[in-house]
Design a protein around this motif. Structure first.
Motif, short mmCIF file in Angstrom:
data_model
loop_
_atom_site.label_atom_id
_atom_site.label_comp_id
_atom_site.label_asym_id
_atom_site.label_seq_id
_atom_site.Cartn_x
_atom_site.Cartn_y
_atom_site.Cartn_z
N ALA A 240 -43.02 -0.69 3.33
CA ALA A 240 -43.88 0.18 2.54
C ALA A 240 -43.45 1.63 2.64
CB ALA A 240 -45.33 0.03 3.00
N GLN A 241 -43.01 2.03 3.84
CA GLN A 241 -42.54 3.40 4.01
C GLN A 241 -41.31 3.67 3.16
OE1 GLN A 241 -41.44 4.27 8.03
NE2 GLN A 241 -41.58 6.47 7.77
N ARG A 242 -40.41 2.73 3.10
CA ARG A 242 -39.21 2.91 2.28
C ARG A 242 -39.54 2.95 0.80
NH1 ARG A 242 -34.28 2.25 4.61
NH2 ARG A 242 -34.28 1.71 6.82
N ARG A 243 -40.48 2.09 0.35
CA ARG A 243 -40.85 2.11 -1.05
C ARG A 243 -41.50 3.42 -1.43
NH1 ARG A 243 -42.08 -3.31 0.23
NH2 ARG A 243 -44.25 -2.78 0.68
N ARG A 244 -42.35 3.94 -0.57
CA ARG A 244 -43.00 5.21 -0.86
C ARG A 244 -41.99 6.35 -0.89
NH1 ARG A 244 -47.75 7.28 3.01
NH2 ARG A 244 -45.99 7.37 4.46
N ASP A 245 -41.02 6.29 0.02
CA ASP A 245 -39.99 7.32 0.04
C ASP A 245 -39.12 7.25 -1.21
OD1 ASP A 245 -38.18 9.33 1.20
OD2 ASP A 245 -36.81 7.64 1.44
N ALA A 246 -38.76 6.03 -1.65
CA ALA A 246 -37.95 5.88 -2.85
C ALA A 246 -38.69 6.37 -4.09
CB ALA A 246 -37.53 4.42 -3.03
N SER A 247 -39.99 6.10 -4.14
CA SER A 247 -40.77 6.56 -5.28
C SER A 247 -40.83 8.08 -5.33
CB SER A 247 -42.18 5.98 -5.21
OG SER A 247 -43.00 6.48 -6.25
N ALA A 248 -40.98 8.72 -4.17
CA ALA A 248 -41.04 10.18 -4.14
C ALA A 248 -39.69 10.79 -4.53
CB ALA A 248 -41.45 10.65 -2.74
N ARG A 249 -38.60 10.17 -4.10
CA ARG A 249 -37.28 10.71 -4.42
C ARG A 249 -36.96 10.58 -5.89
NH1 ARG A 249 -33.03 7.94 -0.82
NH2 ARG A 249 -34.59 6.34 -0.45
N SER A 250 -37.30 9.44 -6.51
CA SER A 250 -36.99 9.25 -7.92
C SER A 250 -37.83 10.14 -8.82
CB SER A 250 -37.19 7.79 -8.31
OG SER A 250 -38.54 7.40 -8.09
N ALA A 251 -38.98 10.60 -8.32
CA ALA A 251 -39.81 11.51 -9.12
C ALA A 251 -39.19 12.89 -9.23
CB ALA A 251 -41.21 11.59 -8.51
N HIS A 252 -38.40 13.30 -8.26
CA HIS A 252 -37.75 14.61 -8.27
C HIS A 252 -36.28 14.40 -7.91
CE1 HIS A 252 -41.74 16.48 -8.47
NE2 HIS A 252 -42.10 15.67 -7.49
N PRO A 253 -35.47 13.93 -8.87
CA PRO A 253 -34.09 13.53 -8.53
C PRO A 253 -33.22 14.69 -8.06
CG PRO A 253 -34.44 13.49 -10.91
CD PRO A 253 -35.78 13.67 -10.28
N LEU A 254 -33.34 15.85 -8.68
CA LEU A 254 -32.48 16.96 -8.29
C LEU A 254 -32.79 17.41 -6.87
CD1 LEU A 254 -32.33 19.11 -11.56
CD2 LEU A 254 -30.62 17.53 -10.65
N ARG A 255 -34.05 17.50 -6.54
CA ARG A 255 -34.41 17.93 -5.19
C ARG A 255 -34.04 16.87 -4.16
NH1 ARG A 255 -40.62 19.20 -4.18
NH2 ARG A 255 -40.73 16.93 -4.32
N ALA A 256 -34.18 15.60 -4.52
CA ALA A 256 -33.85 14.54 -3.57
C ALA A 256 -32.35 14.45 -3.32
CB ALA A 256 -34.38 13.20 -4.10
N ALA A 257 -31.54 14.69 -4.36
CA ALA A 257 -30.09 14.55 -4.22
C ALA A 257 -29.40 15.83 -3.78
CB ALA A 257 -29.49 14.10 -5.56
N LEU A 258 -30.13 16.92 -3.67
CA LEU A 258 -29.50 18.20 -3.32
C LEU A 258 -28.83 18.19 -1.95
CD1 LEU A 258 -28.90 21.06 -4.23
CD2 LEU A 258 -31.12 21.76 -3.28
N PRO A 259 -29.43 17.61 -0.89
CA PRO A 259 -28.72 17.59 0.40
C PRO A 259 -27.37 16.87 0.33
CG PRO A 259 -31.05 17.13 0.73
CD PRO A 259 -30.81 17.11 -0.74
N SER A 260 -27.33 15.72 -0.32
CA SER A 260 -26.06 15.01 -0.45
C SER A 260 -25.07 15.82 -1.28
CB SER A 260 -26.28 13.64 -1.10
OG SER A 260 -27.09 12.81 -0.28
N ALA A 261 -25.55 16.47 -2.33
CA ALA A 261 -24.66 17.29 -3.16
C ALA A 261 -24.08 18.45 -2.36
CB ALA A 261 -25.42 17.80 -4.38
N LEU A 262 -24.87 19.04 -1.49
CA LEU A 262 -24.38 20.16 -0.68
C LEU A 262 -23.32 19.69 0.31
CD1 LEU A 262 -27.69 22.13 0.04
CD2 LEU A 262 -25.85 22.72 -1.56
N VAL A 263 -23.50 18.50 0.88
CA VAL A 263 -22.50 17.97 1.80
C VAL A 263 -21.18 17.73 1.06
CG1 VAL A 263 -21.88 16.00 3.24
CG2 VAL A 263 -24.17 16.99 3.41
N LEU A 264 -21.25 17.08 -0.09
CA LEU A 264 -20.04 16.82 -0.87
C LEU A 264 -19.40 18.12 -1.35
CD1 LEU A 264 -18.38 14.41 -1.88
CD2 LEU A 264 -19.69 14.52 -4.00
#
Length: 403
Positions: A240-264
């Motif tokens: 349930a924790q993973r599903r809730r986290d995935a739902s929150a990340r997909s709602a704000h894709p740019l903010r969720a993917a920003l850490p990975s983008a900064l690393v790359l």
């Protein structure tokens, strides 16, 4: 007496009685062996189709292409979604824009390459400058068209990526902003995959049971009993924790993917800074700084990420699965080995060949870095799929240099 055999009349050879003397002046040659005004210049041989394809493969640096699909895969993992139609469109757009940048790069550097790299396709005459520029424009248009199929948010990110690529190749490359521009382009490429995946079709990466959990909670409420996952005394179940986290990340894709983008983007900045010295060599500080940056990025990838729920709370890191515990260190170790060892050699001996080898290692190291970012986001199998491109990239790099 045997009769004499007639032979071709040439200067200095005896002639048969009654034969005409050779005409004065040059001997005419076959019409297909000379060209130009009056047939004064030898006609260049037309390149064979295989040689022509090889020249374009070298111009577009096709061996580096395998480092591109992992950007979209890591972006999809960062927003908690499985790769789907939007991810495929993002991969296609990224490949087109990447190759557009390669063609434009050689077109813009054709005069410089004529001195430093005369063997490149444009200075050597194997590819016409106009053909390279036309290819860059056509590939850019194709990339934007594919991004538009994934939705307006993806098109907006792709437009920024295309503008960054053209600005880098035409002007920013030889300025202090060159490495930052290239890093921004790579970060935008990952954000393109995240945006196209989140706004397209496809289920969450952790997928099943999300709606079922909600229905079960309602039934529990109707039955007068509060589910254990919602009690404040007990933490939520890992699923349930993973599903809730995935739902929150997909709602704000740019903010969720920003850490990975900064690393790359940070890795790309380090590689680009080293590549500015690959023609002449002589720089020890750039490989050393890149080596320190690579070590810092590896440590950052191994650090557990916080998980933010839909209500904004941060309950802590999810419990990693067995695949994550196994694959994340393996991917990160491969990244460090692929990039750090050539950088160390270039720092000890900053010759052009070792510097170019360090740049090539940095390009190939993007694949295990993308795989590590996907595993860190909770999608180790997506990272494993990205790692499947490593043997292909390594085999093709033996035939076509990625730098």
């Amino acid at each position: 007496m045997r009769p004499l055999r007639p032979t071709a009349a040439t200067a200095g050879t005896p002639r048969l009685p009654g034969a005409r003397p050779p005409a004065a002046g040059p001997v005419p040659a076959p019409s297909d062996s000379l060209s130009g005004a009056g047939g004064t210049a030898p006609a260049p041989d037309r390149p064979r189709p295989r040689a022509r394809l090889g020249a374009w493969a070298e111009l577009l640096r096709v061996s580096a292409l395998f480092s591109v699909p992992g950007d979209a895969l890591a972006g999809a993992a960062a927003v908690g979604r499985r790769p789907g139609r939007g991810t495929a469109l993002a991969v296609g757009a990224s490949l087109c824009l990447y190759e557009a940048g390669m063609a434009l790069n050689d077109w813009a550097d054709r005069e410089e390459d004529a001195i430093d790299r005369p063997h490149r396709p444009i200075p050597s005459g194997r590819v016409a400058p106009a053909a390279a520029l036309t290819a860059a424009g056509a590939l850019t248009a194709a990339g934007l068209a594919l991004a538009a199929r994934a939705g307006r948010p993806a098109l907006a990110v792709a437009s920024g990526l295309a503008a960054t690529v053209w600005a880098y190749d035409l002007h920013l490359k030889h300025t202090r902003l060159g490495p930052a521009a290239m890093a921004s382009a790579r970060a935008l490429d990952l954000l393109l995959g995240a945006t196209a995946t989140a706004t397209g079709r496809g289920g969450p990466a952790t997928g099943r049971g999300g709606s079922g959990a909600g229905l079960g909670g309602s039934r529990g409420g109707l039955g007068g009993e509060t589910p254990k996952a919602s009690r404040s005394a007990n933490p939520p179940a890992p699923g349930a924790q993973r599903r809730r986290d995935a739902s929150a990340r997909s709602a704000h894709p740019l903010r969720a993917a920003l850490p990975s983008a900064l690393v790359l983007g940070g890795h790309t900045y380090a590689v680009t800074a080293v590549s500015r010295h690959e023609a002449q060599g002589g720089s020890t500080s750039a490989p050393l700084a890149a080596l320190a940056g690579v070590a810092a990025l590896g440590a950052a990838v191994l650090h557990p990420r916080p998980v933010r729920g839909a209500t904004g709370d941060v309950p802590g890191s999810p419990v990693p699965t067995g695949a994550e515990r196994l694959l994340l260190p393996a991917f990160t170790g491969t990244y460090l080995r692929t990039s750090a060892v050539p950088l160390l050699h270039a720092a000890l001996n900053p010759s052009p060949p070792l510097t170019q080898r360090a740049v090539g290692g940095g390009i190939r190291a993007m694949i295990p870095l993308q795989a590590a970012l996907a595993a860190r986001a909770g999608a180790p199998l997506v990272g494993l799929a990205a790692m499947g491109l490593v043997p292909l990239a390594r085999a093709l790099a033996r035939k076509v240099s990625p730098t």
